[in-house]
Scaffold this motif. Structure first.
Motif: not given
Length: 625
Positions: A597-625
């Motif tokens: 599960a990716p951890a936010p690395v910052g904020k853009e207004g009220l929305a959390d900001v994530y690193r693209v690489g962390d999102l890709v790793i998490w999405i891949e694990s979700e699809l495999v599961a």
């Protein structure tokens, strides 16, 4: 006891009657390893032949022998009681029986041709090692589907007839079988949860009992040179693919058995492609797995710059094109899709893709691509031999039969006074086929029937050195791959024959869902900078080590280190789900304390900001599961 007395004792009337009533063979000879309840799987040494009747278990032979006279008596009694009803029923049964007899006669004729083409020449060639020793060669009937048919060269008249048939008759003839097959595949897909659950109750099948080639000779021993000679003869004369070989020289006779290696898996997916992508060169592409799980790859540099794909509707032509396209995008190339019917929804709004759906867009795209290829070839004359022209452009031309007709109609309406009658787009497509290798502009041509007329003539079609066929007919194979032996078409979804250099390789093509295809591109984006669209003008061509930012050119940064919000990730195609679904999945992953599960690395207004690489790793694990 004299020999003639021994034979008389073995064939007394009482013994013959007993064998007839019990389902045994009347001569008392045991032909197979079958029993009363078990069907025969192996031909024994004492047997002179092994027909389907010999392979039946004893109870089935007994049922036929006892049931036939009983049925005849019953039919006679019924005819005396109700002649009209009995005659109608007999007519129906005669029609069914006639159909079965016709099918068996057709199979017998095919087996006769098979023996004439393969078995008899093999036996003749074996005399070089075995001499005049008696030889018995048995080939399982199931193996006939793996042996390619011998192809004869076609005369000009036959080529013309097959071309006319393929363009006018075959599309109508194939319509019903193709839709029936698509319905069967859909039913298999719907029933897959139940069939997977039932797999655990099935007993494993011994691989040694599958289709085989058995050779038995009365020679007591064969030397190493003789064994190598026999093996080379059988593999050359009966080309059934990769075979496992086993010799048995114990006893007065020599037995050798060839069994078929494990067929390609029924499913190849994201994990297989992702694991092998980094191991291939830039010009090599993974298509799927072949016999024994062996990877099947093609080279756009050494094999051919262009790929021809011909198959019936629903066979997976767009899946094969997607398999190559995602690898091009993952390596920093661009993909141009010419598609009238929207077969590549996975590529919509994906960086590096130019999607053309109207004849006007296709016309402009082909003209621009031909100009780009011509300029690259012109520059190559003044550069060194190892000069790299830049990023690769992969052109997917879907349904050429319909696309070319649309392009010609568009040009007939748009053509002005003094313009050429031939469509510039059609001419540009033909030019691409002749100059694609050095320019790194590759064409993937898709058609149900890829005739020479469709590609602009026999000369243009010869530029497709890689040809992929599935659910083909004899007519289609003769036109596209006459130099290769034709295996029997498979009914397995995604099973293709890849023909390169006159050799056909069976392959189960990798299937990626739209989410998996987009994920693979984003996952490998760190080493794959996005190239500029060739449709913006060939004079604006860029180096593969640069990318465009507004109107300036800057050095490439690591795309996986870029930060985005969840909404931006959904808009850019990094996440395959809708925004609400992505947000809910992420909340569940955090609650379950998933390690990916990716951890936010910052904020853009009220929305959390994530690193693209962390999102890709998490999405891949979700699809495999």
């Amino acid at each position: 006891m004299p020999k003639y007395e021994f034979r008389t004792v073995q064939h007394t009337p009482a013994r013959v009657v007993y064998r007839f009533l019990s389902g045994r063979f009347l001569d008392g000879e045991r032909r197979t390893d079958g029993g009363y309840l078990r069907p025969g799987r192996r031909v024994l040494a004492e047997s002179g032949h092994a027909s389907k009747w010999a392979m039946l278990p004893g109870w089935q032979r007994q049922a036929w022998r006892l049931g036939t006279p009983i049925a005849l008596c019953g039919v006679s009694s019924a005819y005396l009681t109700s002649p009209d009803l009995t005659a109608g029923t007999a007519a129906v049964l005669a029609a069914v029986g006639g159909t079965r007899v016709a099918r068996r006669a057709r199979a017998a004729w095919r087996m006769r041709r098979f023996n004439a083409a393969y078995i008899n020449p093999t036996l003749a060639a074996l005399t070089g090692a075995l001499g005049d020793a008696p030889v018995r060669l048995h080939v399982s009937p199931e193996l006939g589907s793996l042996v390619p048919r011998l192809v004869k060269p076609m005369s000009p008249a036959e080529k013309a007839v097959r071309t006319w048939y393929g363009e006018h008759v075959e599309p109508a003839v194939r319509w019903a079988p193709e839709h029936i097959m698509r319905a069967l595949w859909l039913a298999q897909k719907k029933a897959s949860p139940a069939t997977r659950w039932l797999e655990q109750f099935r007993r494993p099948v011994d691989s040694d009992t599958g289709p085989r080639i058995e050779l038995l000779t009365s020679v007591p021993y064969l030397t190493d040179d003789q064994r190598r000679y026999v093996s080379s003869v059988v593999n050359a004369k009966i080309p059934a693919g990769d075979l496992n070989e086993r010799w048995d020289q114990v006893g007065p006779q020599v037995r050798v058995t060839w069994t078929v290696r494990k067929r390609p898996p029924s499913k190849v997916g994201y994990a297989d492609l992702s694991a092998r992508l980094a191991q291939l060169a830039e010009w090599e592409y993974f298509l799927g797995l072949g016999v024994g799980g062996k990877p099947v790859t093609i080279s756009l540099k050494e094999d051919s710059p262009h790929i021809a794909c011909s198959a019936g509707s629903g066979a997976g032509k767009s899946v094969l094109a997607q398999t190559v396209a995602v690898q091009v995008l993952a390596r920093g190339g661009r993909v141009v899709i010419l598609d009238l019917k929207g077969s590549h929804r996975w590529a919509l709004n994906l960086p590096g893709v130019d999607y053309c759906t109207s004849p006007e867009q296709m016309h402009k795209a082909l003209v621009a691509l031909a100009r780009l290829a011509e300029e690259r070839n012109s520059r190559a004359l003044h550069e060194s031999e190892d000069w790299d022209p830049g990023y690769r452009v992969f052109v997917i031309a879907e349904e050429l039969n319909a696309t070319f007709a649309k392009l010609k109609d568009y040009w007939s309406e748009a053509r002005g006074t003094g313009d050429a009658k031939v469509s510039p787009a059609v001419r540009a497509f033909r030019d691409l086929l002749f100059m694609g290798r050095s320019a790194k502009v590759n064409v993937f041509a898709v058609a149900q029937m890829l005739t020479a007329h469709t590609t602009g003539g026999p000369e243009s079609r010869e530029n497709f050195g890689i040809r992929a066929l599935a659910r083909y007919t004899k007519n289609n194979w003769q036109m596209l791959a006459p130099e290769a032996g034709m295996p029997r078409a498979s009914r397995t979804l995604g099973r293709w024959q890849i023909v390169v250099g006159g050799v056909a390789t069976e392959c189960q093509v990798a299937y990626l869902s739209p989410a998996e295809a987009r994920l693979l591109v984003h996952k490998h984006a760190a080493v794959s900078p996005s190239a500029q669209s060739p449709l913006m003008g060939a004079d604006q061509e860029m180096s593969p080590r640069q990318t465009t930012v507004g109107d300036s050119v800057s050095a490439v940064v690591d795309p996986l280190s870029e930060t985005v919000t969840l909404r931006e990730a959904v808009a850019r195609g990094i996440s395959p789900w809708a925004f609400d679904a992505t947000k809910k999945r992420l909340q569940r992953a955090r609650k379950a304390q998933a390690p990916t599960a990716p951890a936010p690395v910052g904020k853009e207004g009220l929305a959390d900001v994530y690193r693209v690489g962390d999102l890709v790793i998490w999405i891949e694990s979700e699809l495999v599961a």
